[in-house]
Motif scaffolding. Structure first.
Motif, PDB file in Angstrom:
ATOM      1  N   VAL A 199      35.592  32.160  29.097  1.00  7.45           N
ATOM      2  CA  VAL A 199      36.364  33.330  28.682  1.00  7.45           C
ATOM      3  C   VAL A 199      37.369  32.601  27.398  1.00  7.45           C
ATOM      4  N   THR A 203      38.426  34.002  23.516  1.00  7.27           N
ATOM      5  CA  THR A 203      38.831  34.976  22.602  1.00  7.27           C
ATOM      6  C   THR A 203      37.986  34.887  20.794  1.00  7.27           C
ATOM      7  N   GLN A 204      38.571  36.011  20.663  1.00  8.14           N
ATOM      8  CA  GLN A 204      38.436  36.290  19.235  1.00  8.14           C
ATOM      9  C   GLN A 204      39.151  35.176  18.509  1.00  8.14           C
ATOM     10  N   LYS A 229      33.241  38.875  19.161  1.00  9.17           N
ATOM     11  CA  LYS A 229      34.553  39.586  19.636  1.00  9.17           C
ATOM     12  C   LYS A 229      35.232  38.072  21.031  1.00  9.17           C
ATOM     13  N   ASP A 230      34.685  38.331  21.885  1.00  7.61           N
ATOM     14  CA  ASP A 230      34.816  37.254  22.968  1.00  7.61           C
ATOM     15  C   ASP A 230      33.216  37.142  23.913  1.00  7.61           C
ATOM     16  N   LYS A 289      32.217  35.987  27.433  1.00  2.00           N
ATOM     17  CA  LYS A 289      32.426  35.678  28.840  1.00  2.00           C
ATOM     18  C   LYS A 289      31.251  35.485  29.992  1.00  2.00           C
TER      19      LYS A 289
END
Length: 174
Positions: A37, A39-40, A69-70, A72
């Motif tokens: 993951v 993240t931003q 933004k992300d 995953k």
């Protein structure tokens, strides 16, 4: 009486309305699942690195990560968990406003890509991938979600650099 009816209706509809949001976080902590993951906040840090912005390829890469933004990526070789991931993925696709971009089968792998429209032509706000099948004789299920203002021409390079399973297939998206 009206308050009770409204409360009961809200209580009954909440799970249905909430299901439209992709929630694969339950898989992140499972022992049999590999999870990545980003993240931003990480993308902001990467975009602040002092790189040679005279190079067009480097600038395109910076532009891409500034708008993410992300990301995953969930991968498992466990058949039961893979089946659950597949079910959750398909439920999300059915209940959300994603559109199929492409699907294909390569050897014993099936790959599906879905997206939500983005800010302009050639961009998407969400890119989803589900890859299922066998890889090197092992069962595999991979779910990938990328959110942001995504340039489809550049995202395959990023996924390839991050060694995301299924990244090679992203090159086929036009």
């Amino acid at each position: 009486m009206k308050t009770k009816i409204v409360f009961l209706l809200a209580f009954c509809l909440y799970p249905i309305l909430n299901w439209g949001q992709a929630n694969f976080t339950k898989y992140e902590s499972m022992k049999e699942v590999s999870a990545m993951v980003i993240t931003q906040n990480m993308f902001k840090l990467l975009s602040e690195i002092d790189l040679d912005t005279q190079d067009q390829e480097t600038q395109a890469y910076i532009d891409l990560i500034e708008n993410l933004k992300d990301i995953k990526v969930l991968t498992t070789n466990n058949v039961e968990i893979g089946t659950d991931m597949n079910t959750d993925f398909n439920s999300y696709v059915e209940s959300s406003q994603v559109e199929e971009l492409m699907r294909f089968k390569e050897k014993s792998l099936q790959v599906k890509f879905y997206s939500k429209p983005g800010s302009k032509e050639g961009f998407v706000s969400e890119l989803l991938m589900l890859m299922t099948g066998q890889e090197e004789g092992e069962p595999i299920t991979v779910v990938m979600s990328i959110q942001g203002d995504i340039d489809l021409k550049q995202v395959s390079k990023l996924a390839n650099d991050l060694k995301v399973p299924g990244a090679k297939q992203l090159k086929n998206i036009k």
